[in-house]
Design a protein around this motif. Structure first.
Motif, PDB file in Angstrom:
ATOM      1  N   GLU A 126      12.195  27.012  10.240  1.00 16.72           N
ATOM      2  CA  GLU A 126      12.694  26.943  11.667  1.00 16.72           C
ATOM      3  C   GLU A 126      12.272  25.594  12.329  1.00 16.72           C
ATOM      4  O   GLU A 126      12.485  25.419  13.425  1.00 16.72           O
ATOM      5  N   VAL A 127      12.076  24.485  11.383  1.00 19.81           N
ATOM      6  CA  VAL A 127      11.761  23.281  12.011  1.00 19.81           C
ATOM      7  C   VAL A 127      12.534  22.174  11.166  1.00 19.81           C
ATOM      8  O   VAL A 127      12.826  22.364  10.025  1.00 19.81           O
ATOM      9  N   HIS A 128      12.935  21.127  11.971  1.00 19.34           N
ATOM     10  CA  HIS A 128      13.391  19.869  11.179  1.00 19.34           C
ATOM     11  C   HIS A 128      12.337  18.930  10.888  1.00 19.34           C
ATOM     12  O   HIS A 128      11.573  18.550  11.788  1.00 19.34           O
ATOM     13  N   CYS A 129      12.180  18.737   9.520  1.00 18.58           N
ATOM     14  CA  CYS A 129      11.094  17.932   9.443  1.00 18.58           C
ATOM     15  C   CYS A 129      11.511  16.547   8.756  1.00 18.58           C
ATOM     16  O   CYS A 129      12.568  16.321   8.351  1.00 18.58           O
ATOM     17  N   THR A 130      10.540  15.581   9.198  1.00 14.59           N
ATOM     18  CA  THR A 130      10.797  14.128   8.651  1.00 14.59           C
ATOM     19  C   THR A 130       9.487  13.576   8.287  1.00 14.59           C
ATOM     20  O   THR A 130       8.395  13.800   8.619  1.00 14.59           O
ATOM     21  N   VAL A 131       9.561  12.942   7.041  1.00 11.00           N
ATOM     22  CA  VAL A 131       8.432  12.034   6.508  1.00 11.00           C
ATOM     23  C   VAL A 131       8.707  10.725   6.495  1.00 11.00           C
ATOM     24  O   VAL A 131       9.706  10.424   5.917  1.00 11.00           O
ATOM     25  N   LYS A 132       7.685   9.924   7.097  1.00 11.04           N
ATOM     26  CA  LYS A 132       7.893   8.500   7.154  1.00 11.04           C
ATOM     27  C   LYS A 132       6.687   7.827   6.392  1.00 11.04           C
ATOM     28  O   LYS A 132       5.602   8.418   6.451  1.00 11.04           O
ATOM     29  N   LEU A 133       7.223   6.809   5.523  1.00 12.54           N
ATOM     30  CA  LEU A 133       5.904   6.200   4.552  1.00 12.54           C
ATOM     31  C   LEU A 133       5.705   4.629   5.077  1.00 12.54           C
ATOM     32  O   LEU A 133       6.765   3.962   5.340  1.00 12.54           O
ATOM     33  N   SER A 134       4.596   4.309   5.130  1.00  6.62           N
ATOM     34  CA  SER A 134       4.177   2.691   5.255  1.00  6.62           C
ATOM     35  C   SER A 134       3.112   2.566   4.239  1.00  6.62           C
ATOM     36  O   SER A 134       2.468   3.405   3.594  1.00  6.62           O
ATOM     37  N   MET A 135       3.098   1.321   3.801  1.00  6.13           N
ATOM     38  CA  MET A 135       2.201   0.879   3.154  1.00  6.13           C
ATOM     39  C   MET A 135       1.544  -0.542   3.264  1.00  6.13           C
ATOM     40  O   MET A 135       2.304  -1.342   3.491  1.00  6.13           O
ATOM     41  N   VAL A 136       0.173  -0.604   3.614  1.00  9.90           N
ATOM     42  CA  VAL A 136      -0.266  -2.044   3.994  1.00  9.90           C
ATOM     43  C   VAL A 136      -1.776  -2.264   3.192  1.00  9.90           C
ATOM     44  O   VAL A 136      -2.160  -1.229   2.470  1.00  9.90           O
ATOM     45  N   GLU A 137      -1.871  -3.721   3.313  1.00  9.86           N
ATOM     46  CA  GLU A 137      -3.205  -4.053   2.726  1.00  9.86           C
ATOM     47  C   GLU A 137      -3.745  -4.910   3.598  1.00  9.86           C
ATOM     48  O   GLU A 137      -3.397  -5.822   4.085  1.00  9.86           O
ATOM     49  N   ILE A 138      -5.232  -4.889   3.499  1.00 10.92           N
ATOM     50  CA  ILE A 138      -5.868  -5.781   4.348  1.00 10.92           C
ATOM     51  C   ILE A 138      -6.692  -6.615   3.474  1.00 10.92           C
ATOM     52  O   ILE A 138      -7.645  -6.293   2.501  1.00 10.92           O
ATOM     53  N   TYR A 139      -6.230  -7.990   3.592  1.00 12.55           N
ATOM     54  CA  TYR A 139      -6.913  -8.868   2.716  1.00 12.55           C
ATOM     55  C   TYR A 139      -7.474 -10.044   3.772  1.00 12.55           C
ATOM     56  O   TYR A 139      -6.740 -10.408   4.382  1.00 12.55           O
ATOM     57  N   MET A 140      -8.728 -10.267   3.623  1.00 11.52           N
ATOM     58  CA  MET A 140      -9.323 -11.425   4.363  1.00 11.52           C
ATOM     59  C   MET A 140      -8.964 -10.982   5.829  1.00 11.52           C
ATOM     60  O   MET A 140      -8.612 -11.921   6.552  1.00 11.52           O
ATOM     61  N   THR A 196      -0.785 -12.169  -7.318  1.00 12.14           N
ATOM     62  CA  THR A 196      -0.404 -13.348  -7.981  1.00 12.14           C
ATOM     63  C   THR A 196      -0.080 -14.709  -7.201  1.00 12.14           C
ATOM     64  O   THR A 196      -0.869 -15.501  -7.521  1.00 12.14           O
ATOM     65  N   GLN A 197       0.476 -14.191  -6.295  1.00 14.39           N
ATOM     66  CA  GLN A 197       0.655 -15.425  -5.343  1.00 14.39           C
ATOM     67  C   GLN A 197      -0.607 -16.073  -4.692  1.00 14.39           C
ATOM     68  O   GLN A 197      -0.743 -17.148  -4.374  1.00 14.39           O
ATOM     69  N   MET A 198      -1.547 -14.828  -4.429  1.00 18.12           N
ATOM     70  CA  MET A 198      -2.655 -15.394  -3.726  1.00 18.12           C
ATOM     71  C   MET A 198      -3.928 -15.379  -4.512  1.00 18.12           C
ATOM     72  O   MET A 198      -4.908 -15.786  -4.299  1.00 18.12           O
ATOM     73  N   ASN A 199      -3.404 -15.447  -5.976  1.00 17.59           N
ATOM     74  CA  ASN A 199      -4.400 -15.503  -6.925  1.00 17.59           C
ATOM     75  C   ASN A 199      -5.726 -14.794  -6.697  1.00 17.59           C
ATOM     76  O   ASN A 199      -6.961 -15.274  -6.592  1.00 17.59           O
ATOM     77  N   MET A 200      -5.604 -13.473  -6.470  1.00 16.36           N
ATOM     78  CA  MET A 200      -6.501 -12.310  -6.256  1.00 16.36           C
ATOM     79  C   MET A 200      -6.442 -11.130  -6.962  1.00 16.36           C
ATOM     80  O   MET A 200      -5.334 -10.820  -7.414  1.00 16.36           O
ATOM     81  N   ALA A 201      -7.556 -10.472  -7.129  1.00 14.77           N
ATOM     82  CA  ALA A 201      -7.510  -9.118  -7.717  1.00 14.77           C
ATOM     83  C   ALA A 201      -7.414  -7.859  -6.503  1.00 14.77           C
ATOM     84  O   ALA A 201      -7.898  -8.029  -5.492  1.00 14.77           O
ATOM     85  N   SER A 202      -6.737  -6.855  -7.017  1.00 10.86           N
ATOM     86  CA  SER A 202      -6.433  -5.982  -6.236  1.00 10.86           C
ATOM     87  C   SER A 202      -7.868  -5.183  -5.623  1.00 10.86           C
ATOM     88  O   SER A 202      -7.950  -4.591  -4.694  1.00 10.86           O
ATOM     89  N   SER A 203      -8.949  -5.588  -6.314  1.00  7.20           N
ATOM     90  CA  SER A 203     -10.414  -4.877  -6.073  1.00  7.20           C
ATOM     91  C   SER A 203     -10.755  -5.603  -4.793  1.00  7.20           C
ATOM     92  O   SER A 203     -11.710  -5.089  -4.220  1.00  7.20           O
ATOM     93  N   ARG A 204     -10.020  -6.753  -4.300  1.00  4.07           N
ATOM     94  CA  ARG A 204     -10.559  -7.398  -3.193  1.00  4.07           C
ATOM     95  C   ARG A 204     -10.092  -7.113  -1.963  1.00  4.07           C
ATOM     96  O   ARG A 204      -9.989  -7.729  -0.798  1.00  4.07           O
ATOM     97  N   SER A 205      -8.996  -6.261  -1.906  1.00  2.00           N
ATOM     98  CA  SER A 205      -8.330  -5.759  -0.930  1.00  2.00           C
ATOM     99  C   SER A 205      -8.691  -4.424  -0.432  1.00  2.00           C
ATOM    100  O   SER A 205      -8.673  -3.660  -1.610  1.00  2.00           O
ATOM    101  N   HIS A 206      -8.318  -3.859   0.640  1.00  2.00           N
ATOM    102  CA  HIS A 206      -7.951  -2.496   0.952  1.00  2.00           C
ATOM    103  C   HIS A 206      -6.689  -2.083   1.083  1.00  2.00           C
ATOM    104  O   HIS A 206      -6.075  -2.740   1.562  1.00  2.00           O
ATOM    105  N   CYS A 207      -6.320  -1.085   0.497  1.00  2.00           N
ATOM    106  CA  CYS A 207      -4.965  -0.449   0.477  1.00  2.00           C
ATOM    107  C   CYS A 207      -4.924   0.716   1.220  1.00  2.00           C
ATOM    108  O   CYS A 207      -5.587   1.906   1.052  1.00  2.00           O
ATOM    109  N   ILE A 208      -3.927   0.831   2.167  1.00  2.00           N
ATOM    110  CA  ILE A 208      -3.579   2.171   2.887  1.00  2.00           C
ATOM    111  C   ILE A 208      -2.334   2.752   2.722  1.00  2.00           C
ATOM    112  O   ILE A 208      -1.544   1.884   3.183  1.00  2.00           O
ATOM    113  N   TYR A 209      -2.106   3.935   2.395  1.00  2.00           N
ATOM    114  CA  TYR A 209      -0.891   4.225   2.487  1.00  2.00           C
ATOM    115  C   TYR A 209      -0.980   5.471   3.506  1.00  2.00           C
ATOM    116  O   TYR A 209      -1.698   6.295   3.819  1.00  2.00           O
ATOM    117  N   ILE A 210       0.354   5.249   4.286  1.00  2.00           N
ATOM    118  CA  ILE A 210       0.428   5.933   5.639  1.00  2.00           C
ATOM    119  C   ILE A 210       1.585   6.963   5.548  1.00  2.00           C
ATOM    120  O   ILE A 210       2.697   6.476   5.419  1.00  2.00           O
TER     121      ILE A 210
END
Ligand SMILES: Nc1ncnc2c1ncn2[C@@H]1O[C@H](COP(=O)(O)OP(=O)(O)OP(=O)(O)O)[C@@H](O)[C@H]1O
Length: 468
Positions: A126-140, A196-210
């Protein structure tokens, strides 16, 4: 019941660890909630969490315990946050994404959450649903949009309706699990391109899926909104252990700063210093504000290596987990009428005023009976703490908290004692060296005096000889 679930996951020993150190591990399982831990000084302590996932545990067990209750909450319009914490290589990304995202048999939390969300949405008609997705990374301390790499410095804003949100972040409406996984895969490969562009490893940033899930009732137009954030934190290892220099050192400092801000926010929330929660100290804590102190159910998965050689890093991860376990957040429902009708929102948190002060103020303007009724309502809503309502399980929880805190304090005292003994030995050595130097100076001084007397006498004889 606490709105915070803290679990620990020990990954299996890696082939490299096996080759280098054999089967030596730092944990002994006691049951599914507790284990004994041997630190790098061979001292044992016991840890207790909501659930412990040992090396043999499966991805589906982790999902079912950690994420399923949170998905249920999202459907009921409360927010949810799941984050993975631990040193580099401890299994954070394995637990969050799974190997070879999204195809693997060993799917991690993220693809399972996608399936779970759409599964739950399908069951309501009985409801109309929407799911929206964002994905960001915090680096330095910069927030990058992983669904549009051109947006590399997103700003964090706050509004009464949305709470904390990212200005101009790309939000993609996804129709089904396949659509969502395609979008997430794009974000994950963009993350690799950026690395690759920034020459860093994924372990050096926080990744957030929203994930923003909106359910609009077709009957009365009421809109229920739930926000789910999945956070894969950067490696928590100590800077000094990494021997980092230059840019890597700067990265490590930035990660340490944001993780220590996270620790400070958790400390402030658990010790009741509610009048100043330092959310603004880092981008990470600001984004997670709704998920930590506000209207949210939070799950923390502390990822550790079982190897004895990583015992010291694992211990600091476990201590972080122990502190987080005592974080309590008030849960509410994010329900408003359709925005076109009204902008009414539910306020988050109880502010800095103590329970007693608020009640006293109410007593000035209302009858005692009304105040009592309000108090009962607040207790029901979980806003005020009512000692009478503590259950046996909560008492056990509090006792366990005290025991764990005492164990921690003993551990810290032992560390301090060892450090003081070390400093004492160094000081003694310095004192001895100083005394030795002093003796030598005194000897030279005496010898010099003799030398001067000799010169003086020689000079006198010479002078007498000249005069004669
Ligand atoms: N539970 C597990 N079962 C099997 N293998 C695992 C498990 N956890 C981690 N691994 C393996 O251990 C290695 C390191 O894991 P992972 O990359 O997830 O660590 P991480 O904490 O995310 O590190 P980083 O901070 O560098 O991203 C990977 O090869 C991964 O496949």
């Amino acid at each position: 019941m606490s709105n915070v679930t803290v679990c620990v996951r020990f990954r299996p020993l890696s082939p490299r660890e096996r080759n280098a150190h054999g089967e030596a591990i730092c944990i002994t399982s006691l049951d599914e909630k507790s284990f004994s831990f041997k630190d790098d000084k061979e001292e044992k302590s016991m840890f207790c969490f909501d659930r412990v996932f040992y090396p043999g545990s499966s991805q589906s067990e982790v999902y079912e315990f950690i994420a399923m209750p949170i998905i249920q909450d999202i459907m009921n319009a409360t927010n949810g946050t799941i984050f993975t914490y631990g040193q580099t290589g401890a299994g954070k990304t394995y637990s969050m994404e799974g190997p070879n995202f999204p195809d693997s048999q060993e799917k991690g939390l993220l693809p399972r959450v996608v399936d779970g969300l759409f599964e739950s949405l399908r069951s309501s008609d009985e409801v109309h649903c929407t799911v929206k997705l964002s994905m960001v990374e915090i680096y330095m301390e910069k927030i990058r949009d992983l669904l549009d790499l051109a947006k590399d410095n997103l700003q964090i804003l706050e509004s009464k309706v949305q709470g904390i949100y990212l200005s101009e972040v790309t939000e993609i409406a996804v129709m089904d699990p396949a659509d969502a996984l395609k979008c997430l895969s794009r974000g994950i490969s963009n993350r690799a391109v950026g690395e690759t562009q920034m020459n860093m490893a994924s372990s050096r940033s926080h990744c957030i899926y929203i994930f923003i899930v909106q359910q609009k009732s077709t009957k009365d137009g009421m809109v229920k909104t739930g926000k789910l954030m999945l956070v894969d934190l950067a490696g928590s290892e100590k800077v000094e252990k990494t021997n980092a220099q230059g840019k890597v050192l700067e990265e490590a400092k930035s990660i340490n700063k944001s993780l220590s801000s996270l620790g400070k926010v958790i400390n402030a929330l658990t010790t009741g210093r509610m009048n100043h929660i330092p959310y603004r100290d880092s981008k990470l804590t600001r984004i997670l504000q709704d998920g930590l102190g506000g209207n949210s159910r939070t799950a923390l998965l502390c990822c550790c290596s079982p190897s004895s050689t990583d015992a010291s890093e694992s211990l600091s991860t476990l201590r972080f987990g122990t502190r987080t376990k005592y974080l309590k957040t008030p849960l509410r429902v994010n329900m408003n009428e359709d925005k076109s009708k009204s902008d009414q929102v539910i306020q988050h948190g109880v502010g800095s005023e103590s329970c007693e002060r608020i009640l006293n103020r109410l007593r000035q303007n209302m009858t005692e009976e009304d105040v009592n009724l309000l108090e009962q309502l607040f207790v029901l809503e979980g806003i005020f703490f009512d000692p009478k309502s503590i259950s046996a399980a909560e008492l056990e929880d509090m006792a366990m908290k005290t025991i764990t805190e005492l164990q921690q304090a003993v551990g810290e005292l032992k560390d301090t004692n060892l450090k003081l003994q070390r400093e004492n030995r160094i000081l003694k050595r310095k004192l001895l060296a100083g005394q030795e130097l002093l003796h030598r100076c005194a000897r030279y001084y005496v010898e010099d005096q003799h030398f001067l007397v000799k010169i003086y006498r020689l000079f006198n004889s010479f002078w007498a000889w000249i005069l004669n």
